[in-house]
Design a protein around this motif. Sequence first.
Motif, PDB file in Angstrom:
ATOM      1  N   VAL A 196       8.354  -0.476  -5.066  1.00 27.16           N
ATOM      2  CA  VAL A 196       7.852  -0.430  -6.442  1.00 27.16           C
ATOM      3  C   VAL A 196       9.091  -0.617  -7.531  1.00 27.16           C
ATOM      4  N   ALA A 197      10.253  -0.276  -7.238  1.00 21.00           N
ATOM      5  CA  ALA A 197      11.004  -0.206  -8.165  1.00 21.00           C
ATOM      6  C   ALA A 197      11.666  -1.961  -8.494  1.00 21.00           C
ATOM      7  N   ALA A 198      10.995  -2.833  -7.754  1.00 19.85           N
ATOM      8  CA  ALA A 198      11.084  -4.326  -7.709  1.00 19.85           C
ATOM      9  C   ALA A 198      10.202  -4.707  -9.079  1.00 19.85           C
ATOM     10  N   LEU A 199       9.345  -3.812  -9.627  1.00 20.27           N
ATOM     11  CA  LEU A 199       8.618  -4.187 -10.743  1.00 20.27           C
ATOM     12  C   LEU A 199       9.239  -3.735 -11.931  1.00 20.27           C
ATOM     13  N   LEU A 230      10.468  -0.743 -12.662  1.00 19.69           N
ATOM     14  CA  LEU A 230       9.748   0.685 -13.247  1.00 19.69           C
ATOM     15  C   LEU A 230      11.024   1.598 -13.322  1.00 19.69           C
ATOM     16  N   GLU A 231      10.451   2.739 -14.244  1.00 20.78           N
ATOM     17  CA  GLU A 231      11.632   3.650 -14.501  1.00 20.78           C
ATOM     18  C   GLU A 231      11.839   4.521 -12.950  1.00 20.78           C
ATOM     19  N   GLY A 232      12.639   5.200 -13.041  1.00 25.58           N
ATOM     20  CA  GLY A 232      12.976   6.237 -11.696  1.00 25.58           C
ATOM     21  C   GLY A 232      11.916   7.316 -11.630  1.00 25.58           C
ATOM     22  N   GLU A 233      11.573   7.888 -12.912  1.00 33.63           N
ATOM     23  CA  GLU A 233      10.429   8.921 -12.742  1.00 33.63           C
ATOM     24  C   GLU A 233       8.982   8.448 -12.522  1.00 33.63           C
ATOM     25  N   THR A 234       8.725   6.868 -12.946  1.00 36.30           N
ATOM     26  CA  THR A 234       7.567   6.599 -12.500  1.00 36.30           C
ATOM     27  C   THR A 234       7.515   6.081 -10.906  1.00 36.30           C
ATOM     28  N   CYS A 235       8.672   5.738 -10.470  1.00 31.44           N
ATOM     29  CA  CYS A 235       8.486   5.494  -8.952  1.00 31.44           C
ATOM     30  C   CYS A 235       8.440   6.778  -8.185  1.00 31.44           C
ATOM     31  N   ARG A 236       8.883   7.678  -8.756  1.00 29.34           N
ATOM     32  CA  ARG A 236       8.842   9.126  -7.992  1.00 29.34           C
ATOM     33  C   ARG A 236       7.457   9.389  -8.117  1.00 29.34           C
ATOM     34  N   ALA A 237       7.023   9.349  -9.103  1.00 34.11           N
ATOM     35  CA  ALA A 237       5.257   9.874  -9.419  1.00 34.11           C
ATOM     36  C   ALA A 237       4.376   8.956  -8.407  1.00 34.11           C
ATOM     37  N   LEU A 238       4.690   7.650  -8.396  1.00 31.61           N
ATOM     38  CA  LEU A 238       3.791   7.008  -7.315  1.00 31.61           C
ATOM     39  C   LEU A 238       4.185   7.192  -5.984  1.00 31.61           C
ATOM     40  N   ALA A 239       5.357   7.583  -5.803  1.00 27.40           N
ATOM     41  CA  ALA A 239       5.807   7.969  -4.326  1.00 27.40           C
ATOM     42  C   ALA A 239       4.991   9.354  -4.001  1.00 27.40           C
ATOM     43  N   LEU A 240       4.672  10.296  -4.803  1.00 34.20           N
ATOM     44  CA  LEU A 240       3.846  11.435  -4.718  1.00 34.20           C
ATOM     45  C   LEU A 240       2.566  10.941  -4.091  1.00 34.20           C
ATOM     46  N   LEU A 241       1.960   9.938  -4.790  1.00 34.29           N
ATOM     47  CA  LEU A 241       0.651   9.506  -4.200  1.00 34.29           C
ATOM     48  C   LEU A 241       0.765   8.494  -3.038  1.00 34.29           C
ATOM     49  N   GLY A 242       1.788   8.399  -2.533  1.00 36.16           N
ATOM     50  CA  GLY A 242       1.852   7.609  -1.178  1.00 36.16           C
ATOM     51  C   GLY A 242       1.895   6.057  -1.433  1.00 36.16           C
ATOM     52  N   ALA A 285      -8.243   1.606 -12.885  1.00 34.59           N
ATOM     53  CA  ALA A 285      -8.586   2.478 -13.947  1.00 34.59           C
ATOM     54  C   ALA A 285      -8.020   3.744 -13.751  1.00 34.59           C
ATOM     55  N   GLN A 286      -7.737   4.434 -12.668  1.00 38.90           N
ATOM     56  CA  GLN A 286      -7.324   5.396 -12.274  1.00 38.90           C
ATOM     57  C   GLN A 286      -5.755   5.675 -12.700  1.00 38.90           C
ATOM     58  N   LEU A 287      -5.111   4.677 -12.133  1.00 38.58           N
ATOM     59  CA  LEU A 287      -3.695   4.623 -12.425  1.00 38.58           C
ATOM     60  C   LEU A 287      -3.582   4.324 -13.693  1.00 38.58           C
ATOM     61  N   THR A 288      -4.167   3.677 -14.502  1.00 45.47           N
ATOM     62  CA  THR A 288      -3.846   3.366 -15.898  1.00 45.47           C
ATOM     63  C   THR A 288      -4.028   4.507 -16.957  1.00 45.47           C
ATOM     64  N   ARG A 289      -4.867   5.436 -16.503  1.00 49.56           N
ATOM     65  CA  ARG A 289      -4.991   6.728 -17.057  1.00 49.56           C
ATOM     66  C   ARG A 289      -3.832   7.609 -17.082  1.00 49.56           C
ATOM     67  N   THR A 331       1.636  -0.399 -18.898  1.00 52.77           N
ATOM     68  CA  THR A 331       2.690  -1.567 -18.456  1.00 52.77           C
ATOM     69  C   THR A 331       2.881  -1.647 -17.111  1.00 52.77           C
ATOM     70  N   LEU A 332       2.407  -0.618 -16.403  1.00 53.12           N
ATOM     71  CA  LEU A 332       2.373  -0.775 -14.767  1.00 53.12           C
ATOM     72  C   LEU A 332       1.878  -1.979 -14.279  1.00 53.12           C
ATOM     73  N   PHE A 333       0.715  -2.390 -14.680  1.00 50.99           N
ATOM     74  CA  PHE A 333      -0.078  -3.486 -13.979  1.00 50.99           C
ATOM     75  C   PHE A 333       0.252  -4.727 -15.016  1.00 50.99           C
ATOM     76  N   GLU A 334       0.757  -4.350 -16.173  1.00 50.50           N
ATOM     77  CA  GLU A 334       1.315  -5.771 -16.923  1.00 50.50           C
ATOM     78  C   GLU A 334       2.396  -6.191 -16.128  1.00 50.50           C
TER      79      GLU A 334
END
Length: 472
Positions: free
Chosen positions: A145-148, A150-162, A175-179, A184-187
């Motif tokens: 996901v770092a290929a998008l 994304l900041e390191g903190e966001t990548c680590r948070a996504l890793a916790l979600l698998g 909808a869930q991830l945007t909240r 900008t994640l999906f943008e």
Amino acid sequence: MTAARDGSRRLVAAADEAALAIGLRPGQTIAHAQASVPGLVVVEAEPEADLLALGELARWCGRYSPVVQADPPDGVLIDIAGSSHLFGGETGAVRDLLRRVRRSGYSAHASLADTPGAAWAVARFGGGGIVPTGGAAKAVAPLPVAALRLEGETCRALALLGVERVGQLAALPRAQLTRRFVRTLFERYERVTGLAPDPLAPIVPREAPCVRRAFPEPLGHLDALAAALERLTGELCRELERRGEGLRLLDTILRRVDGQPVSLRVGASLPTRDPAHCVRLVGERLQTVDPGFGIDEMALLAARVEPLRARQEEAVATLEAETRDAAALAPLVDRLGVRLGTERVFRAAPVESRVPERSVKRVPALAPVTGISWPEALPRPSRIIDPPEEVRATALLPDYPPKSFVWRRVRYNVASADGPERVHGEWWISDAKMAELRDYYRVEDEKGRRFWLFRNAPTPEGTRWWLHGRFT
């Protein structure tokens, strides 16, 4: 490796290939790196100097396209959609870019994709390469996901979600991830995959003659674009005349209402500032432009110029014959280059070599005449077969011309022959070439067809015959 400060810590800013090979990575603390590798050479990073060097590299990349953007800290984005034909296609442009950059001492990876984001991701996380048209989503799916970007903190948070791969992110409910995360994640995902525009901000050299026009209303019809092109070309050519220059490379940059730039590049074989000629060249490629919802700005940039004295245009009749002929042919050569590709417009020039396949070379169509010519006493066939094709020939004696030969499963009986013409290899190329020996014969069969054959020097397998050309 280089070191940079992050608050009170000193971190690895960059590492060379040797450091990467032993497991060191940017972002590590210098203390940890030095503990892992005793005697490690560390120099202080100079981000400002690096940024200036990157800008210079980006401006140098303008040779490949008018739309080039520096991408700090270590990247350059190039839109070659309108100029790849000048380098033999997209593959040829990427190969030439990597060869030149690596020859200059840089370690580089390159990727070509439909979108800047996909090219950025594949170059850094996918090893580089060319992504097929429409294949951006598939190419980035297995990347982290770092290929998008994304900041390191966001990548680590996504890793916790698998979620560790881009493809996993695309399959999750938005909808869930945007909240939970920033919008900008999906943008960023949509920009990478081409679902949303991702325009570049091209660098325009200050010294390059440039004219631009912003339109009150977006232009969506090609006729309106052609009329605007004609007006801007006149302005650019008047500026070139004031400066005493003629253009060799002309870039046309169109900005669509969605912010996406469209670039076209055409070249001139001789310096020119003839507005009509420039309009014809760009007009050949303007037909391929997709205006989308409209074009709201047009810019013309003389990317490469050369001195052009007034007499070259106003007093052509007084020039020497060779220069006058080149000036007359230049418009035709330029238009053929736009339609076919500049690498396909050439002429054959003689080379001082008695070896037939090395006695000619391709040169630009308007290259100056060197004065070298083929000797008139050496008749050559109008059609050369390159490489020569082996034939099975029968001769009465080893030094005699063939009585018959079989070529492409057809037997030809020789009625008359002339030769031999003995040709040696060039000693200045190599000793092996000097040892080469050929005996050429001009032969005519019973039906009047004439061929050019040669017999090479004896080998352990015996003498072999080759067909090298046909006379018409």
